[in-house]
Design an enzyme around this catalytic site. Sequence first.
Site, PDB file in Angstrom:
ATOM      1  N   GLY A 188      36.414   5.795  65.158  1.00 41.41           N
ATOM      2  CA  GLY A 188      37.037   5.233  66.080  1.00 41.41           C
ATOM      3  C   GLY A 188      37.978   4.083  65.917  1.00 41.41           C
ATOM      4  O   GLY A 188      39.065   3.757  66.257  1.00 41.41           O
ATOM      5  N   VAL A 248      35.471   9.059  66.132  1.00 46.51           N
ATOM      6  CA  VAL A 248      34.266   8.852  66.911  1.00 46.51           C
ATOM      7  C   VAL A 248      33.328   7.696  65.874  1.00 46.51           C
ATOM      8  O   VAL A 248      33.540   7.711  64.963  1.00 46.51           O
ATOM      9  CB  VAL A 248      33.363  10.231  66.859  1.00 46.51           C
ATOM     10  CG1 VAL A 248      33.004  10.845  65.433  1.00 46.51           C
ATOM     11  CG2 VAL A 248      32.117   9.920  67.756  1.00 46.51           C
ATOM     12  N   SER A 249      32.886   6.876  66.781  1.00 45.88           N
ATOM     13  CA  SER A 249      32.256   5.776  66.394  1.00 45.88           C
ATOM     14  C   SER A 249      32.845   4.963  65.288  1.00 45.88           C
ATOM     15  O   SER A 249      33.795   4.364  65.596  1.00 45.88           O
ATOM     16  CB  SER A 249      30.751   6.363  65.755  1.00 45.88           C
ATOM     17  OG  SER A 249      29.790   5.266  65.510  1.00 45.88           O
ATOM     18  N   TRP A 250      32.276   4.870  63.989  1.00 42.77           N
ATOM     19  CA  TRP A 250      33.061   4.174  63.010  1.00 42.77           C
ATOM     20  C   TRP A 250      34.376   4.588  62.960  1.00 42.77           C
ATOM     21  O   TRP A 250      35.352   3.923  62.626  1.00 42.77           O
ATOM     22  CB  TRP A 250      32.487   4.200  61.869  1.00 42.77           C
ATOM     23  CG  TRP A 250      32.755   3.637  60.484  1.00 42.77           C
ATOM     24  CD1 TRP A 250      32.486   2.266  60.101  1.00 42.77           C
ATOM     25  CD2 TRP A 250      34.016   3.987  59.698  1.00 42.77           C
ATOM     26  NE1 TRP A 250      33.130   2.240  58.828  1.00 42.77           N
ATOM     27  CE2 TRP A 250      34.077   2.959  58.516  1.00 42.77           C
ATOM     28  CE3 TRP A 250      34.774   5.334  59.520  1.00 42.77           C
ATOM     29  CZ2 TRP A 250      34.978   3.258  57.447  1.00 42.77           C
ATOM     30  CZ3 TRP A 250      35.717   5.163  58.632  1.00 42.77           C
ATOM     31  CH2 TRP A 250      35.915   4.093  57.654  1.00 42.77           C
ATOM     32  N   THR A 305      32.888   4.314  70.491  1.00 43.74           N
ATOM     33  CA  THR A 305      33.517   3.554  69.617  1.00 43.74           C
ATOM     34  C   THR A 305      33.680   1.936  70.254  1.00 43.74           C
ATOM     35  O   THR A 305      33.612   1.961  71.366  1.00 43.74           O
ATOM     36  CB  THR A 305      34.856   4.047  69.101  1.00 43.74           C
ATOM     37  OG1 THR A 305      34.809   3.202  67.834  1.00 43.74           O
ATOM     38  CG2 THR A 305      35.828   4.081  69.623  1.00 43.74           C
TER      39      THR A 305
END
Length: 295
Positions: A126, A122-124, A148
Amino acid sequence: MSASAPGSAKAKAKSPPPNEPRIEILKIAGRRLRVAVWEAQTPPGKPKGRPILFFNGIGANLEIMAPLAQWMPDQDIITFDMPGVGGSPDPTFPYRPWTMALRAALLLNRLGYTGKVDVMGVSWGGGMAQQFALQHPHRVGKVILAATAAGVVMAPGDPRVLAKMANPRRYIDPEFMRQNFESLYGEEMNSEGHIGRLRPPSQRGYLYQLAAMAGWTSAFFLPLLKSRTLVLMGESDRIVPLINGRFLARLIPNAQLETVPGGHLFLVSRPAETFPLIQKFLAGPDRIPPGGLPA
């Protein structure tokens, strides 16, 4: 495609009971990492699903994604705090995505997961999930990329929101988080559970994690990613706009894009709408058959 509307029966589903993880500090290739394993809670006689290796967002300790294990009880879930984050000691030297992807593979071996795993970020995180899948394709079943992008080749979020994201007060000052939660994450929700799970990273840990992705992009290599991939994006994400998910889904050969009517934290704020999409994806084939998936 979009998940069910907030007023639907699925959106009103109650959270399942909590599943406590096994947490320990392990030394992996010279770095001590705080590792958590949520073991599958399957009924007797029911086989477990494929384990999931999970990569969290920047500065995020592993407790933040505890709801993941509650909503996905059929798989073992493995994750760890990045150096200087949560309970992992500060890093002595900087690191890069490929070095942490290598440590993640060594960690799986150490824990006895020698076969394939599904990879989620998730996010970073990802970005880390993409790096792991590209670097260790023989270890990967399916890939789930949430909120992401492809690294530096991305459409940036709202500058005002990104400035608040960079403010360390969001980790150490609960009142700052309460006041700015909706503008940060694009959601009106009960933020207390999320805030209560936060553990601030060290200054060095946060800076090294930020620097790890400096100049990194997966864009040139994603067409080589053969694993079937689910790209999940929040329709009102002000940090990683939806267009980034469309870009990922276009580059990855076996990708499908699903959207959720939420912001950057839709995994936490919209679990009853998000996790049925994940569960359906994991239950499906590892490759998209000719002619596409059935409706």
